[in-house]
Motif scaffolding. Structure first.
Motif, short mmCIF file in Angstrom:
data_model
loop_
_atom_site.label_atom_id
_atom_site.label_comp_id
_atom_site.label_asym_id
_atom_site.label_seq_id
_atom_site.Cartn_x
_atom_site.Cartn_y
_atom_site.Cartn_z
N ALA A 69 -1.45 0.39 -10.54
CA ALA A 69 -1.92 0.74 -9.37
C ALA A 69 -3.65 0.16 -9.56
CB ALA A 69 -1.49 2.26 -9.59
N ARG A 90 -0.26 6.93 -7.67
CA ARG A 90 0.99 5.72 -7.91
C ARG A 90 2.55 6.74 -8.67
NH1 ARG A 90 2.07 0.51 -7.01
NH2 ARG A 90 -0.01 0.73 -5.18
N LYS A 93 3.85 9.06 -6.75
CA LYS A 93 4.74 8.25 -5.53
C LYS A 93 6.40 8.55 -6.44
CE LYS A 93 4.82 4.62 -2.87
NZ LYS A 93 4.79 3.11 -2.52
N HIS A 94 6.35 7.83 -6.87
CA HIS A 94 7.16 7.02 -7.99
C HIS A 94 7.96 8.72 -8.60
CE1 HIS A 94 6.72 3.30 -7.96
NE2 HIS A 94 5.54 2.89 -8.87
N GLY A 144 9.56 -0.42 -6.07
CA GLY A 144 8.91 -0.19 -6.24
C GLY A 144 8.28 0.17 -4.44
N ASN A 146 6.98 0.34 -0.54
CA ASN A 146 6.18 1.25 0.46
C ASN A 146 7.46 1.55 1.76
OD1 ASN A 146 3.30 1.57 -0.83
ND2 ASN A 146 2.98 -0.38 0.17
#
Length: 196
Positions: A69, A90, A93-94, A144, A146
């Motif tokens: 990131a 990041r 988000k994961h 990963g 988006n």
């Protein structure tokens, strides 16, 4: 007395990979996501659950995924990687992606992360992927990715989304995706080949 065939070069890619691996593994194993922190850099995710898909690595120190990131400005030469929360964002988000699936539990995941000078982030990430061969980087791609925009509705589901259904918007994709049975068999074959 045995002499080395060539002089030691600390900037050799093998030496850099060894150093990066040691530094990452020296970091505390944290929950996913970890407590809030600042910086950009690299990270590794670890699976410690009981899914038969990942039994081969579930009790090891081998990451299932390695990523990076970087603050947008680091790609243009600004190396102030400690002035951003890109790495923490990041990892959050994961965590959301994993929580949205029907087949994975967030509690089964841990992470290690390392704040890295901006100019070296991509290099360190690629060295660690070559060193660890994380299965979600090299075989089960798509973790990963988006979120898909409306203009990409004809895309197909990634292998990761085929194995771990549940992320929003994936069911609406109209492209012909791989079948679960084929992807899971490919993963089984991968683990079997690694043992031999």
């Amino acid at each position: 007395m045995n002499q080395p065939t060539r002089p030691y070069n600390p900037l050799d890619l093998h030496e850099l990979a060894t150093s990066a691996k040691a530094k990452l593994l020296s970091q505390t194993l944290s929950s996913l996501p970890p407590a809030s922190f600042s910086g950009s850099g690299i990270y590794a995710l670890y699976y410690h659950g009981d899914s038969s898909l990942y039994q081969a690595i579930s009790q090891t120190d081998r990451p299932i995924y390695v990523g990076q990131a970087a603050e947008t400005s680091t790609r243009t030469g600004n190396t102030k990687s400690s002035r951003t929360n890109a790495l923490y964002s990041r990892l959050r988000k994961h965590g959301r992606s994993i929580s949205q699936t029907k087949t994975l539990r967030l509690d089964d995941f841990k992470c290690r992360y390392l704040v890295v000078e901006g100019a070296f982030i991509s290099l360190v990430e690629s060295l660690l992927i070559k060193e660890f061969h994380p299965v979600w980087n090299e075989l089960i791609s798509g973790f990963g990715n988006n979120a898909l925009g409306s203009g990409r509705i004809s895309s197909k589901s990634s292998r990761w989304d085929v194995l771990h259904a549940g992320r929003p918007g994936i069911d609406a994709l109209t492209g012909e995706s791989a079948r679960y049975e084929d992807v899971s068999r490919m993963l089984e074959d991968h683990w079997r080949e690694e043992k031999n």
